[in-house]
Write an enzyme that holds these catalytic residues in place. Structure first.
Site, PDB file in Angstrom:
ATOM      1  N   MET A   1      35.203 -50.610 131.656  1.00 34.01           N
ATOM      2  CA  MET A   1      35.365 -50.898 133.067  1.00 34.01           C
ATOM      3  C   MET A   1      36.434 -51.978 133.232  1.00 34.01           C
ATOM      4  O   MET A   1      36.859 -52.614 132.261  1.00 34.01           O
ATOM      5  CB  MET A   1      34.034 -51.316 133.688  1.00 34.01           C
ATOM      6  CG  MET A   1      33.097 -50.128 133.917  1.00 34.01           C
ATOM      7  SD  MET A   1      31.536 -50.599 134.717  1.00 34.01           S
ATOM      8  CE  MET A   1      30.899 -49.001 135.241  1.00 34.01           C
TER       9      MET A   1
ATOM     10  N   ARG B   1      38.871 -52.487 136.881  1.00 37.24           N
ATOM     11  CA  ARG B   1      39.903 -51.834 137.686  1.00 37.24           C
ATOM     12  C   ARG B   1      41.144 -52.702 137.810  1.00 37.24           C
ATOM     13  O   ARG B   1      42.257 -52.203 137.866  1.00 37.24           O
ATOM     14  CB  ARG B   1      39.367 -51.512 139.086  1.00 37.24           C
ATOM     15  CG  ARG B   1      38.418 -50.350 139.098  1.00 37.24           C
ATOM     16  CD  ARG B   1      38.053 -49.942 140.530  1.00 37.24           C
ATOM     17  NE  ARG B   1      36.864 -49.111 140.530  1.00 37.24           N
ATOM     18  CZ  ARG B   1      36.869 -47.804 140.244  1.00 37.24           C
ATOM     19  NH1 ARG B   1      37.998 -47.189 139.959  1.00 37.24           N
ATOM     20  NH2 ARG B   1      35.757 -47.108 140.242  1.00 37.24           N
TER      21      ARG B   1
ATOM     22  N   GLU C   1      39.936 -49.411 132.511  1.00 39.13           N
ATOM     23  CA  GLU C   1      40.130 -48.235 133.373  1.00 39.13           C
ATOM     24  C   GLU C   1      41.306 -48.391 134.323  1.00 39.13           C
ATOM     25  O   GLU C   1      41.935 -47.410 134.694  1.00 39.13           O
ATOM     26  CB  GLU C   1      38.852 -47.955 134.190  1.00 39.13           C
ATOM     27  CG  GLU C   1      38.413 -49.117 135.057  1.00 39.13           C
ATOM     28  CD  GLU C   1      37.148 -48.827 135.877  1.00 39.13           C
ATOM     29  OE1 GLU C   1      36.916 -47.672 136.240  1.00 39.13           O
ATOM     30  OE2 GLU C   1      36.403 -49.781 136.149  1.00 39.13           O
TER      31      GLU C   1
ATOM     32  N   ASN D   1      32.610 -61.045 143.718  1.00 40.41           N
ATOM     33  CA  ASN D   1      33.625 -61.490 144.674  1.00 40.41           C
ATOM     34  C   ASN D   1      33.303 -61.145 146.121  1.00 40.41           C
ATOM     35  O   ASN D   1      33.313 -62.010 146.990  1.00 40.41           O
ATOM     36  CB  ASN D   1      34.974 -60.862 144.308  1.00 40.41           C
ATOM     37  CG  ASN D   1      35.608 -61.588 143.146  1.00 40.41           C
ATOM     38  OD1 ASN D   1      35.535 -62.809 143.080  1.00 40.41           O
ATOM     39  ND2 ASN D   1      36.201 -60.861 142.225  1.00 40.41           N
TER      40      ASN D   1
ATOM     41  N   GLN E   1      27.797 -50.044 129.710  1.00 43.35           N
ATOM     42  CA  GLN E   1      28.189 -51.411 129.387  1.00 43.35           C
ATOM     43  C   GLN E   1      27.538 -52.446 130.295  1.00 43.35           C
ATOM     44  O   GLN E   1      27.448 -53.609 129.927  1.00 43.35           O
ATOM     45  CB  GLN E   1      29.708 -51.559 129.401  1.00 43.35           C
ATOM     46  CG  GLN E   1      30.369 -51.399 130.735  1.00 43.35           C
ATOM     47  CD  GLN E   1      31.838 -51.001 130.610  1.00 43.35           C
ATOM     48  OE1 GLN E   1      32.695 -51.803 130.295  1.00 43.35           O
ATOM     49  NE2 GLN E   1      32.123 -49.738 130.852  1.00 43.35           N
ATOM     50  N   ARG E   2      27.127 -52.060 131.484  1.00 43.01           N
ATOM     51  CA  ARG E   2      26.514 -53.066 132.352  1.00 43.01           C
ATOM     52  C   ARG E   2      24.990 -52.945 132.359  1.00 43.01           C
ATOM     53  O   ARG E   2      24.296 -53.816 132.873  1.00 43.01           O
ATOM     54  CB  ARG E   2      27.068 -52.985 133.768  1.00 43.01           C
ATOM     55  CG  ARG E   2      26.578 -51.813 134.570  1.00 43.01           C
ATOM     56  CD  ARG E   2      27.164 -51.835 135.972  1.00 43.01           C
ATOM     57  NE  ARG E   2      26.368 -50.967 136.821  1.00 43.01           N
ATOM     58  CZ  ARG E   2      26.779 -50.470 137.972  1.00 43.01           C
ATOM     59  NH1 ARG E   2      27.986 -50.751 138.411  1.00 43.01           N
ATOM     60  NH2 ARG E   2      26.007 -49.696 138.680  1.00 43.01           N
TER      61      ARG E   2
ATOM     62  N   THR F   1      28.877 -60.915 137.777  1.00 46.61           N
ATOM     63  CA  THR F   1      29.740 -59.733 137.683  1.00 46.61           C
ATOM     64  C   THR F   1      30.123 -59.494 136.237  1.00 46.61           C
ATOM     65  O   THR F   1      30.520 -60.425 135.538  1.00 46.61           O
ATOM     66  CB  THR F   1      31.021 -59.846 138.523  1.00 46.61           C
ATOM     67  OG1 THR F   1      31.893 -58.771 138.160  1.00 46.61           O
ATOM     68  CG2 THR F   1      31.770 -61.146 138.285  1.00 46.61           C
ATOM     69  N   ILE F   2      30.011 -58.244 135.788  1.00 45.97           N
ATOM     70  CA  ILE F   2      30.452 -57.957 134.423  1.00 45.97           C
ATOM     71  C   ILE F   2      31.970 -58.093 134.311  1.00 45.97           C
ATOM     72  O   ILE F   2      32.494 -58.299 133.231  1.00 45.97           O
ATOM     73  CB  ILE F   2      30.030 -56.546 133.928  1.00 45.97           C
ATOM     74  CG1 ILE F   2      30.681 -55.428 134.740  1.00 45.97           C
ATOM     75  CG2 ILE F   2      28.521 -56.414 133.921  1.00 45.97           C
ATOM     76  CD1 ILE F   2      30.579 -54.071 134.056  1.00 45.97           C
ATOM     77  N   ASP F   3      32.684 -57.979 135.437  1.00 41.36           N
ATOM     78  CA  ASP F   3      34.154 -58.009 135.395  1.00 41.36           C
ATOM     79  C   ASP F   3      34.711 -59.389 135.071  1.00 41.36           C
ATOM     80  O   ASP F   3      35.888 -59.514 134.733  1.00 41.36           O
ATOM     81  CB  ASP F   3      34.723 -57.539 136.729  1.00 41.36           C
ATOM     82  CG  ASP F   3      34.552 -56.041 136.924  1.00 41.36           C
ATOM     83  OD1 ASP F   3      34.637 -55.315 135.923  1.00 41.36           O
ATOM     84  OD2 ASP F   3      34.330 -55.610 138.065  1.00 41.36           O
TER      85      ASP F   3
END
Lengths: 406, 406
Positions: free
Chosen positions: A185, A187, A242, A111, A294-295, A139-141
């Site tokens: 992960m 946030r 998290e 982002n 994880q990443r 992005t892993i998110d």
């Protein structure tokens, strides 16, 4: 203009497949016989003019680039101001680009990085220097808007689901009652925590609870479900993001002087939940805090993720050369029996600095699991496995590539 | 006596290769045409007479047994008293064994379980019922004496070293200074934490520090080395065993009311170290608490571990039938260029309820790393990889085997 070098950079946190995108970029440039430079440490290196010449690397080095976790060219969290905020920084960037006759910039990030990429769209208007910019998602998110998924997420998801499934078997083997908490992960978004749902082979399988930042945490409902799972299965596995929030909209595990009597709270929300369970149910929990594993877990990368990350990179080169400007190589899913993806241009300005949270239709009515629609979304992304270059010690060969500075 | 069924049981915590030993036991029994029963939930199930008949399982089921993490027959922490402490419990056991005409018992476990196995040696003397007992080693902690290594440890070690290596690459990619702490299992021994040393491909590679329960923690020396690593590498990766002890010989992360103002300390020694680093160096750390992942990660099992775990099981059956009594299928290493192992009988009484800590020659002089001798010991055990049965979703197929009760 095509004989001038393209410039590629990686930005933000690494993923297991970020270097697959780099490989896609480099292989496309070689195929088109275009010189390609890369910035060290992302935007921080670009600002300082720290560039490398990828044409100096051997084909064998480029071939193993996609087997490396991390960011081979280096990354930073360095972000760029707007033109109005700091024109001198943009003029310094112009100097760097002009010195190397660079007119195509490929920014591979999440982002914040795509937000920075969007600011390059008006570069020529402000500085008089012609520059085309293309974004490559990462992005892993999985929180980039405008794309079906972000490369990096499927591999992190495959890691988390694999570990959850293996731990679930371990847990089911034990005669005594057990609670296992896996903190992932995320946030602000629950995509990663939610991905553990794929671990369940049959209804009721672990994880029995999934706690998402998009769904307000209700302690009573949570404890009721934990008790129920212990009664039904003899164990309870919990995945938690998290950034899980309380009713006041604040993360449960952030620093709260009032709640910790002046002492800084250490440990994350997994530890916080273990404390709640201990107080209310009198049981200790096993807590796994997966953190960077994880990443970084390239050994469990999704083959789909690797292939599409590569494609996002190679397409970006083709688009840059073909005159596209200010777009990201986004993924559109074709809904067939076997899902496939097409790379489509989406304007950077519509993506950067926003955040895609999990939509309501992916979250179960009780806020403690995901819906079948989410699993339908997730499963095709996990398909693997990908080859790993094991060394003579049985560990993944992770020798760094030594890029040649300009 | 050979037509009477053998009885096998798994005891203690599961490992990634415990079911490979079970497979070795079952396949040897089938080859020798011997009936084989197994107890559910280890010694707890044996006491209650909860047995299954392995002959009812198909060859296909037995073939995939070694691909499953956990303990397929179930385990418990149930331990047995001495004859003097509770003769009635031993007489009840005699009833169970006599009811099924069982005269051979194979116990697959770690220190406590092998200690229980040792108590069966005098079973006939006390109860008048002829019984032979063979132990099969198993523990990720690698703390069984009398054997070169314990099956389960090499796979956990391979998992930890792989993850440490991947995270190290991720960390080296980041421009900003970073500290990463990986907390491994090991309440009294450092074998697992030490195994992360294999992650280092070149001198100075991560992990830069390894903290072992066998080496008293010295905060000043620790902080000095962290600072030094940050200066040299820009990052510092630390592996720490959960049972790391302070100068007073007590675990640093145990419940200490005086140090926590009456509040129970949550989180382990990794979190404790992060607090120390925050106070003294003003830096936040990333903390990974690997917990059960390290013993459940069958997807990263060592091929050597799988093969030898299987051999320990099959050899136990052969020995039981050939009249051996009261020994464990221990491993002796043959020191050749390519190390190999032979299974040798070691008396259960010399093994059970003891603990093998890391010897001084495996710990570096500064107490913050391992010696080359330890790496020479470790590396041959990691060799892999082992095949994994990926399902259509790209995750390991972990469907449980449905054993048939007697």
């Amino acid at each position: 203009m095509t004989a001038s070098p393209l410039l590629y950079l990686q930005s933000g946190g690494p993923t297991a497949v970020l270097n697959a995108s780099a490989q896609g970029v480099i292989e496309a440039a070689r195929r088109l016989d275009l010189p390609l430079y890369a910035a060290r440490d992302g935007l921080a290196g670009l600002v300082k003019g720290e560039l490398v010449d990828t044409t100096r690397a051997t084909d064998a080095e480029i071939a193993r680039l996609s087997t490396l976790p991390g960011a081979s060219f280096g990354v930073s969290r360095h972000m760029l101001p707007t033109w109005e905020e700091a024109p001198q920084e943009w003029l310094a960037l112009r100097d760097v680009l002009e010195r190397h006759d660079i007119h195509h910039l490929l920014i591979n990030g999440g982002n914040g990085s795509i937000g920075c990429a969007a600011r390059f769209v008006e570069f020529e208007q402000h500085t008089g220097y012609p520059l085309r910019v293309i974004g490559i998602p990462k992005t892993i998110d999985n929180d980039l808007v405008g794309t079906d998924f972000s490369p990096g997420f499927p591999s992190a998801a495959r890691f988390l689901a694999t570990q959850m499934r293996e731990v679930a078997v371990d847990m089911a083997s034990m005669a005594q009652r057990r609670i296992f908490i896996m903190e992932t992960m995320g946030r602000h978004t629950g995509w990663l925590a939610a991905s553990t749902a794929a671990a369940a082979q049959y209804a009721g399988d672990a994880p029995q609870l999934i706690l998402l930042p998009e769904a307000t945490f209700d302690a009573e409902r949570f404890l009721r479900k934990v008790r129920q799972s212990l009664d039904e299965h003899g164990h309870c596995a919990i995945a938690v993001a998290e950034g899980l929030e309380g009713a006041d909209g604040r993360p449960l595990a952030e620093f709260r002087p009032d709640a910790t009597y002046g002492h800084e709270q250490l440990g994350g929300v997994g530890t916080w939940l273990a404390g709640l369970v201990k107080r209310e149910l009198g049981m200790t929990s096993h807590v796994a805090q997966v953190d960077c594993l994880q990443r970084a877990a390239r050994h469990l990368a999704s083959a789909v993720d690797l292939r599409l990350a590569h494609q996002a990179g190679s397409t970006a080169v083709e688009w840059a050369v073909n005159g596209k400007q200010g777009v990201m190589t986004a993924f559109a899913r074709r809904a067939t029996d076997t899902p496939s993806w097409e790379v489509e241009p989406v304007p950077l300005a519509s993506i950067g600095d926003r955040e895609r949270r999990m939509p309501a239709e992916f979250i179960d009515a009780d806020n403690l699991w995901v819906t079948p629609a989410y699993l339908d979304y997730l499963r095709p992304l996990l398909a693997g496995p990908a080859a790993v270059p094991w060394d003579k010690d049985g560990l993944p060969d992770c020798r760094a590539i030594d890029w040649v500075s300009i």
